[in-house]
Write an enzyme that holds these catalytic residues in place. Sequence first.
Site, PDB file in Angstrom:
ATOM      1  N   SER A 249       0.858  -1.179   0.000  1.00 50.50           N
ATOM      2  CA  SER A 249       0.000   0.000   0.000  1.00 50.50           C
ATOM      3  C   SER A 249       0.890   1.223   0.000  1.00 50.50           C
ATOM      4  O   SER A 249       2.058   1.166   0.404  1.00 50.50           O
ATOM      5  CB  SER A 249      -0.884   0.002   1.258  1.00 50.50           C
ATOM      6  OG  SER A 249      -1.544   1.239   1.426  1.00 50.50           O
TER       7      SER A 249
ATOM      8  N   TYR B 257      -3.026  -0.448  10.772  1.00 49.78           N
ATOM      9  CA  TYR B 257      -2.919  -0.924   9.398  1.00 49.78           C
ATOM     10  C   TYR B 257      -1.617  -0.435   8.768  1.00 49.78           C
ATOM     11  O   TYR B 257      -0.899  -1.202   8.114  1.00 49.78           O
ATOM     12  CB  TYR B 257      -4.116  -0.432   8.591  1.00 49.78           C
ATOM     13  CG  TYR B 257      -4.099  -0.812   7.125  1.00 49.78           C
ATOM     14  CD1 TYR B 257      -4.647  -2.020   6.702  1.00 49.78           C
ATOM     15  CD2 TYR B 257      -3.544   0.031   6.171  1.00 49.78           C
ATOM     16  CE1 TYR B 257      -4.640  -2.374   5.354  1.00 49.78           C
ATOM     17  CE2 TYR B 257      -3.529  -0.316   4.828  1.00 49.78           C
ATOM     18  CZ  TYR B 257      -4.082  -1.518   4.429  1.00 49.78           C
ATOM     19  OH  TYR B 257      -4.054  -1.866   3.099  1.00 49.78           O
TER      20      TYR B 257
END
Length: 232
Positions: free
Chosen positions: A128, A141
């Site tokens: 990501s 996260y």
Amino acid sequence: MDLSTSTALVTGANRGLGRALAAELLSRGATVYAGARNPDQVDLPGAKPIALDITDPASVTAAARATGDVTILVNNAGSSTGADLLTADLDAIRLEMDTHYLGTLSVVRAFAPQIVASGGGSILNVLSVLSWVSFPQSGAYCAAKSAEWSLTNALRVQLADQHIRVAGLHVGYMDTDMVRAVDAAKSDPADIAKIAVDGIATGTYEILADETSRQAQAALAGGVSALYPQLP
């Protein structure tokens, strides 16, 4: 890499980017195992559904025993608890690490031997833009994705002499269930899947799927002030 003669396993392939990645690999002639906690949810024609919960070591072992011919491993399965590092329950934070870091590592350890036995291949870890920059509201996260990026770099070096290329896919918001509530521009998962599979085919180590990821990577060289301009 010749995708048409490859056998791929995609984790979290029942929806979102995972389903798009499996579909893209199938379109290029690969044999595809579609891993999901509930394989009955896999609705992709041509894919071979397989039960796989990456946070369950027994499930990972069973999936490896049920295959045996994987040459491309795509670690896509993930979680997003929205856990804040300072206020969230520690169990939510552990879930992020158990999924993105330990879960990914568990799958690599289980499937790397069969990739080696097949003469080599590729591993793609879906990372990501948040591997490189952290948002406090989803700190757990971000931390887990940063750890997964570090894992990707270590495995990249460690597995190179066994003819396994380990790539990382960096991408911002995509139009998936995980970020359904986010009001921002989002990429089409099918478009990202094409970019990712192109990267596997060409042996690219760091696949930057959108402008957000390219900007974040460039900002790394600028240090804290470039990544977090809001700081005094």
